[in-house]
Scaffold this active site. Structure first.
Site, PDB file in Angstrom:
ATOM      1  N   ARG A  79      -3.272  10.330  18.468  1.00 41.80           N
ATOM      2  CA  ARG A  79      -3.990  10.546  17.267  1.00 41.80           C
ATOM      3  C   ARG A  79      -5.662  10.131  17.485  1.00 41.80           C
ATOM      4  O   ARG A  79      -6.608  10.768  16.830  1.00 41.80           O
ATOM      5  CB  ARG A  79      -3.442   9.816  15.959  1.00 41.80           C
ATOM      6  CG  ARG A  79      -2.094  10.631  15.591  1.00 41.80           C
ATOM      7  CD  ARG A  79      -1.254  10.054  14.783  1.00 41.80           C
ATOM      8  NE  ARG A  79      -0.249  10.855  14.504  1.00 41.80           N
ATOM      9  CZ  ARG A  79       0.841  10.896  13.571  1.00 41.80           C
ATOM     10  NH1 ARG A  79       0.886   9.485  12.885  1.00 41.80           N
ATOM     11  NH2 ARG A  79       1.879  11.566  13.448  1.00 41.80           N
ATOM     12  N   TYR A 135      -2.789  19.513  15.085  1.00 37.37           N
ATOM     13  CA  TYR A 135      -1.467  19.055  15.855  1.00 37.37           C
ATOM     14  C   TYR A 135      -1.619  17.179  15.927  1.00 37.37           C
ATOM     15  O   TYR A 135      -2.557  16.816  15.259  1.00 37.37           O
ATOM     16  CB  TYR A 135      -1.777  19.509  17.268  1.00 37.37           C
ATOM     17  CG  TYR A 135      -2.688  19.008  18.121  1.00 37.37           C
ATOM     18  CD1 TYR A 135      -3.880  18.663  18.124  1.00 37.37           C
ATOM     19  CD2 TYR A 135      -2.808  20.382  19.349  1.00 37.37           C
ATOM     20  CE1 TYR A 135      -4.973  18.420  19.107  1.00 37.37           C
ATOM     21  CE2 TYR A 135      -3.908  20.415  20.115  1.00 37.37           C
ATOM     22  CZ  TYR A 135      -4.872  19.461  19.890  1.00 37.37           C
ATOM     23  OH  TYR A 135      -5.887  19.549  20.744  1.00 37.37           O
ATOM     24  N   GLU A 136      -0.615  16.869  16.304  1.00 35.44           N
ATOM     25  CA  GLU A 136      -0.401  15.259  16.436  1.00 35.44           C
ATOM     26  C   GLU A 136      -0.472  14.853  15.005  1.00 35.44           C
ATOM     27  O   GLU A 136      -0.603  13.908  14.385  1.00 35.44           O
ATOM     28  CB  GLU A 136      -1.575  14.493  17.117  1.00 35.44           C
ATOM     29  CG  GLU A 136      -1.712  14.948  18.606  1.00 35.44           C
ATOM     30  CD  GLU A 136      -0.526  14.632  19.253  1.00 35.44           C
ATOM     31  OE1 GLU A 136       0.257  13.841  19.056  1.00 35.44           O
ATOM     32  OE2 GLU A 136      -0.267  15.323  20.435  1.00 35.44           O
ATOM     33  N   GLY A 137       0.256  15.503  14.020  1.00 26.24           N
ATOM     34  CA  GLY A 137       0.477  15.578  12.822  1.00 26.24           C
ATOM     35  C   GLY A 137      -0.807  15.847  11.863  1.00 26.24           C
ATOM     36  O   GLY A 137      -2.042  15.605  12.133  1.00 26.24           O
TER      37      GLY A 137
END
Lengths: 596, 596
Positions: free
Chosen positions: A298, A442-444
């Site tokens: 993140r 992406y990555e949440g």
């Protein structure tokens, strides 16, 4: 095809003048030797590598994309990518911030982070190959057995092998509890893993000798949901005990996605048909193990957008000084030319300064967070480690979400500076916009980040972490409250700090009665806190600039001008955001789905 | 590959219930026969044509793009484009709102405008081929000689021939005064035109028998700058007197641009080497003649983004009802499923409603403006014509800029609803975002629109046009000021109206001393006025919905819900914008260019 020059002066300002990292690092035995000279040398070499080797491959990589051979399942990245990776490995870049026990150079993350910004400015798609590797390194370093570490880490540190994260399946991305890939235990302690994964960045390529996939899957007896997910290491080639590569493991790329951007990175559908893997960490605790990787990722995604913001700004600036169009409204500025350069126009300056301020604010903030991670990992004082860890937890979703939203805004403004040429591929600006779009997902997704911040990091914690950071802001406000030259920064910062406190309490009260109030407020709430953080860092940077501006270095005038622009033009977004966050869930939830 | 269903119910609501166009058209002898039944029939047929013929070519057209044969200079658009154009012509669509004298159906623009929204929802790149034609038709209709009209208009009306606008050159886009293409007068009254043009949309293709280029160039004795530009008609094939096509004219496509989006449209570099052309209108008055075309085109560009907003919303809605991911924060909503559909989540609803509100607001506003254009052109009362013309002048830059900025916001939110799938080409969402990006640039960048609004339409006019529109808003506020059910809409609308008045006066005063204050305030100012206009139309729509909501048609509940969302979530942007507009030019102009 544009340019990229690493912003060394600003990086040095942030590291040495704002954050005084040399001083901070002295307190950590592991990094006590990392002095300013060494840091600057790394940054300088990093600037050369990224601008000379990676940047020239960015546009061509976008146009060419990756190619899958459907028979062999081999993927060929764009021309030049493999050779650049070889140079990257030979120069020792993969190992910069890795553990010396496994061949790393042991430099602090705060230094590597600046290099990572440069790599992403130069070529986000390329950078994702080693970027994913580093995540796999961190996960194995934290959760691997001694044997797993001994086998995999030296190869990942040297860059001979690369890594991936295999989480998403077609029916589940955010909601990993639904995942279906299966792991059957074998007599020898290994597992046979079967299933399909999608959106696997750098999932297959020929740049490294082996690819180490970290795969989420379910054991046969696993409980449903997120509590039944385990993490496995599934190498492309099964490693021999001596570290050489052995048999091909049946984890194959079935297709490469056609995407909006980051064409140079191979985004793969991966099929596993009884592929051999080994458990990492505890059974059914795979998500916990993966979180190490995801938190680092993140921060990394925030850096991707910071990199794009910087390179888009640099190019738009060159164009704005060069392109002649219309005369200044206040009179001719370049009488010797057919028209004035467009940088004379106020709104062109607004676009440029938006990108500049988001680049400089993001650089200060993310370097600060990287330094906190170094403290979290390596400070000898447990209290300091704990406090740093709390700050990192609080600030990570802001890094991911605020920097990527701002990157989308900034790259689009930079494109607009070019007028019609911004829409044309050969100028390179539209690629920055396209590449940046994935970073909000992406990555949440950024919505998930905002729920993480407001729900988990703030409300579930009764605001403790936020109050601690707020106390730092408050202390700075009080220290400088009587300095008239600082009033233009301190007054709005103090005001926003108060508003954040009130807003947090108000939402907390409402959420107590209706959990949808969290979901309704979270996205604007995150941006409000993001602006408070930027306002704090711009105020701190302005203080330094005010002190040094008469010394002859024009850098400080530039910094002051950017800070003033930030307060005048970008911070007012909070007036909108606070109203939105306070407007509650009613207007969102009123309609039945069939009335949309 | 998604779906498109023409939003007939909302279009009918706007045309018949909000604007009562049947009544309005009765007052115009030319359109007195255009009743509701006829309008609905056109819309229904338009819905079928666009969703069945154009929409299926949208994604494939994007992937395939246009191909230039470098030897013959012929351009082939994507597969299916030519056949669809044939059907479009055979069905008589090109002639809908054209002059019956030249074969047109003479229907009002307000009807054609809704059809144009549908075409752009279905396929913006395709729609630009006939869209540009219509601009050429309007310009020749207004400024052509009787002979030119007799020769070109019937062919443009029937669609047998198409048209283009050739303005931009590589060194000048916004600043047309710098253009260099030359026109040499010939003994027979024609001109030999030479020079290079770029960014010529639909500049070359094989969809029509002939392409009628309208070209800006300079006469030998022309004064410098914008006062020395003349307009010429330069056909691809020289027409014979009987309307058949003759010799190929040397105006050739030299290259097709690779672009961020609208790949299905051929964006051409056009080279003219003594191409034969004929003057349109007066020498050196070419820009005036072109403005007819540009104003229509600006409305058209707004409609492009409205179309994209609608189709992106529709698809995101389908996905949000279908995609299962996580449970609602307030408890399980679909216990029979593995997770709840994501439309249960407040922030997903925020994204959807943002797109929905911008679609419905844009539809009401743009239909209103189209009706004003019908009045401007065809109302028997000169005062009504004048008043309508003033409103159109005031509102055109808002249509162009506000709708296209909102289209960028809305398509990006709709993409985000899809998570990672939004970034993948096959889902179609990323194309809407890419296509929409050009709309903020061409036909005058959104900065230029904002300067047109604030500088020319408001300040140079001492605010007269704005006051007239403001009086309508004020009248509505007063009419409904005592209606408690309307208070949630009337109060913020009245408040914003007051703020716009004060903001305009404040900027006017500042601009008097420093013209850069106009450039500094213009972009946020335009959005503030845009929100006032949308708030006015949402309040009017809410009034109708409140009156009819108990009649059993759920459409009115939906409309009310959208209006409430608009006031709660989107209108608060004005709090930011007013602060930005008031912050002045100082923070923009302080830094020397070399300090950026």
């Amino acid at each position: 095809m544009g340019q990229y020059i690493a912003p060394l002066r600003d990086m040095q300002f942030v590291l040495h003048e704002l954050l005084q990292v040399e001083e901070e690092l002295k307190a950590m035995p592991k990094h006590a030797e990392t002095n300013r000279e060494l840091i600057d040398q790394v940054l300088e070499e990093g600037g050369k590598f990224t601008s000379q080797i990676l940047f020239p491959l960015n546009h061509s990589g976008d146009r060419e994309g990756c190619h899958l051979d459907k028979v062999t399942h081999e993927v060929t990245p764009p021309k030049g990518f493999k050779a650049a990776y070889k140079q990257y490995v030979e120069a020792g870049w993969p190992s910069v911030s890795c553990d010396p026990e496994f061949g790393g150079q042991g430099l602090p993350l705060v230094v590597n982070n600046s290099f990572y910004e440069m790599m992403n400015s130069a070529n986000q798609a390329w950078t994702m190959y080693p970027g994913l590797s580093h995540g796999a390194y961190e996960c194995l370093h934290e959760h691997g057995t001694p044997e797993q570490k001994a086998l995999y880490l030296p190869k990942l540190v040297s860059g001979e092998w690369t890594g991936t994260m295999c989480l998403t399946e077609s029916h589940c991305g955010t909601d990993l509890g639904m995942l279906r890939s299966k792991a059957e235990p074998q007599a020898d302690g290994s597992f046979k893993i079967s299933g399909g994964k999608i959106f696997i960045s750098a999932g297959e390529h020929d740049m490294s000798e082996n690819i180490i996939h970290l795969v989420l899957a379910r054991l046969p007896d696993a409980p449903a949901g997120t509590k039944g997910i385990s993490l496995f290491v599934v190498p492309k080639f099964l490693p021999n005990a001596d570290g050489s590569v052995g048999a091909r493991n049946p984890i194959f790329c079935g297709a490469i996605e056609e995407k909006m951007g980051i064409h140079g990175n191979s985004t793969c559908q991966m099929n596993m048909d009884e592929a051999t893997g080994w458990l990492i960490g505890q059974p059914n605790k795979g998500l916990n193990a993966m979180f190490v990787m995801m938190n680092a990722a993140r921060l990394g995604v925030g850096m991707q957008s910071l990199g794009l913001t910087e390179v888009a700004f640099q190019n738009a600036l060159v164009y704005a000084k060069d392109r002649l169009q219309m005369r200044s409204l206040t009179g001719v500025k370049a009488p010797e030319k057919a028209a004035d350069p467009i940088i004379v126009h106020p709104d062109v300056r607004r676009m440029l300064l938006t990108a500049k301020a988001y680049a400089e604010g993001g650089r200060a903030f993310s370097s600060y967070v990287a330094l906190q991670i170094d403290k979290e990992l390596n400070h000898p004082d447990e209290d300091v480690r704990k406090e740093a860890a709390d700050e990192v937890a609080l600030l990570t979703p802001i890094i991911k979400s605020f920097l990527t939203d701002n990157g989308w805004i900034a790259t689009s403004e930079a494109l607009q500076v070019y007028g019609g040429h911004g829409f044309i591929a050969e100028w390179g600006m539209e690629q920055y916009v396209r590449d940046s779009r994935i970073n909000m997902i992406y990555e949440g997704t950024n919505t998930i980040q905002s729920l993480d911040l407001l729900g988990r990091k703030v409300l579930m914690d009764n605001g403790a972490k936020l109050r601690k950071f707020g106390a730092k802001v408050q202390a700075f406000v009080e220290e400088n409250g009587t300095d008239e030259a600082m009033a233009e920064f301190i007054t709005p910062l103090a005001d926003l700090g108060d508003k954040v406190t009130k807003l947090t309490m108000e939402i907390g009260m409402k959420a107590f009665q209706n959990p949808d109030e969290v979901g309704a407020a979270a996205v604007p709430y995150l941006r409000v806190v993001g602006h408070m953080v930027y306002a704090y860092f711009f105020a701190r940077m302005a203080k330094i600039a005010l002190e040094k501006q008469d010394g002859g270095d024009k850098f400080y005038q530039s910094k002051l001008g950017t800070a003033r622009f930030y307060f005048a033009r970008l911070l007012p977004e909070t007036a909108m955001l606070i109203r939105q966050a306070r407007s509650g869930s009613a207007s969102l939830m009123a309609l039945d789905a069939d009335l949309f």
